[in-house]
Design an enzyme around this catalytic site. Sequence first.
Site, mmCIF file in Angstrom:
data_model
loop_
_atom_site.group_PDB
_atom_site.id
_atom_site.type_symbol
_atom_site.label_atom_id
_atom_site.label_comp_id
_atom_site.label_asym_id
_atom_site.label_seq_id
_atom_site.Cartn_x
_atom_site.Cartn_y
_atom_site.Cartn_z
ATOM 1 N N HIS A 1 1.561 5.174 11.919
ATOM 2 C CA HIS A 1 0.897 5.781 10.743
ATOM 3 C C HIS A 1 -0.443 5.135 10.412
ATOM 4 O O HIS A 1 -1.181 5.641 9.567
ATOM 5 C CB HIS A 1 1.834 5.764 9.530
ATOM 6 C CG HIS A 1 2.097 4.410 8.941
ATOM 7 N ND1 HIS A 1 1.577 4.022 7.739
ATOM 8 C CD2 HIS A 1 2.838 3.360 9.383
ATOM 9 C CE1 HIS A 1 1.998 2.788 7.448
ATOM 10 N NE2 HIS A 1 2.762 2.371 8.436
ATOM 11 N N CYS B 1 -8.104 -10.988 -12.670
ATOM 12 C CA CYS B 1 -8.678 -10.854 -14.014
ATOM 13 C C CYS B 1 -7.627 -11.205 -15.065
ATOM 14 O O CYS B 1 -6.483 -10.756 -14.970
ATOM 15 C CB CYS B 1 -9.157 -9.413 -14.243
ATOM 16 S SG CYS B 1 -10.461 -8.924 -13.113
HETATM 17 N N1 PMP Z 1 1.307 -5.890 9.494
HETATM 18 C C1 PMP Z 1 0.122 -5.467 9.003
HETATM 19 C C2 PMP Z 1 -1.107 -6.250 9.284
HETATM 20 C C3 PMP Z 1 0.062 -4.287 8.265
HETATM 21 O O1 PMP Z 1 -1.113 -3.876 7.778
HETATM 22 C C4 PMP Z 1 1.248 -3.572 8.021
HETATM 23 C C5 PMP Z 1 1.194 -2.293 7.209
HETATM 24 N N2 PMP Z 1 0.971 -2.493 5.880
HETATM 25 C C6 PMP Z 1 2.444 -4.054 8.547
HETATM 26 C C7 PMP Z 1 2.438 -5.217 9.272
HETATM 27 C C8 PMP Z 1 3.739 -3.321 8.335
HETATM 28 O O2 PMP Z 1 3.672 -2.051 8.891
HETATM 29 P P1 PMP Z 1 4.831 -0.967 8.603
HETATM 30 O O3 PMP Z 1 4.904 -0.836 7.127
HETATM 31 O O4 PMP Z 1 4.350 0.261 9.272
HETATM 32 O O5 PMP Z 1 6.092 -1.505 9.176
#
Ligand code: PMP
Length: 395
Positions: free
Chosen positions: A200, A328
């Site tokens: 995603h 903040c």
């Molecule tokens: N690692 C990093 C650097 C991410 O940006 C994310 C997504 N927020 C995740 C891990 C976890 O990914 P997911 O929620 O698709 O398992």
Amino acid sequence: MEIYSDSAATTAIDPEVIETMLPFLTTNFGNPSSSHWAGRKVREAIDQSRKKIAKLLNVTPEEIFFVSGATEGNNLALSESIREYGLNHAITSKIEHKAVLEPLLRHEREGDIEISYVKLDKKGNVDLEHLERLLDANPQSLISLMHGNNEIGNLTDIQVISRLAKKYNAVFHTDTTQTIGKVQLNLSEFPVDFLVGSAHKFHGPKGVGFIFINMRHKLKPRILGGGQENGQRGGTENVIGIVGLAKALEIAYRDFDLIKEKTSALKRRFISEIENSGIENVGYNGESRSETKSLGSIVNVSFPCLQSGSLVSKLDQFGIAVSGGSACSNLGNGGSHVIRAINNEADKENVRFSFSKFNTAEEVEHIVQTIVNIYNADSIPIEPNVLHQSFTWIH
Ligand code: PMP
């Protein structure tokens, strides 16, 4: 008008990806483990998806395992390598994603490992000399250092870290969630033990990702059951997600230069609009102002606190979706662990703007104009429930 400028949290699914997934929601419904025609069709789609991803990363299909996303992939890599090899020391940084920090902290609490945090400079760059000293003092460590930071966009030189890992016989895991599809990796050029991807983040579906497990590792099966994923992860595969993941990665590589050019131009435009906006005391967190040291899609700005509430919440009220955290005092949610680790500037609101191929220059202009309007109106009192509306950092 709704503007989505939070592509580091998630992205819209590409219509081409949807088209590829559709037959697996309709006619191609077989269970990939069934030996009859209906199963074989679907098995073939999974095999082709695995091959496609392996080819793009220049690894073998046997090294790609489908999982539910980067959180699962990170947990699996860290926990299973600690267990399998009896590793008792991990090196990581304070600005990793929680999907890395939380499992490591649990292993520390349970007495399996000690954690050393590599020093970072004020912009969040890894101190490679310190990393080498830590490795020298603790041979056979587990290193977990991310490739692209999800909040500030910083890019880490994982090629250099991979060479250090080899020199000191360490296991190297890198969280590549933000860089898969955005930075081309040729894994035949430098060894990494584990890395992860989440569809995603590059216009694929949610709830599906992969873990690359270097073939030198033979981990114990983690989810027992039907023996799927070469015995590593039992359970009927997320076929729709897997074909969508492979298609999304294929598109990311096919249109690589175009997408990079577009998102970098949006980031440049955004920075120049902010700098000409007349808003004072604006700064950039990490390397996010840089075009080379940070992802072209992310810019993380520290804004002066508004008297009247959170800028992120106000932008949301005007239909603009971004993420952020705040130190903040009138918001008091403590801000982000990443910004706290590199920068102690109190009384700033940190806002992450992240762009995708679906954003436009007009949207960027509209975002900055809206921010200017919000600052101009900041003296006007607003509803108390809006004043303390909170928001959470950051995915
Ligand atoms: N690692 C990093 C650097 C991410 O940006 C994310 C997504 N927020 C995740 C891990 C976890 O990914 P997911 O929620 O698709 O398992």
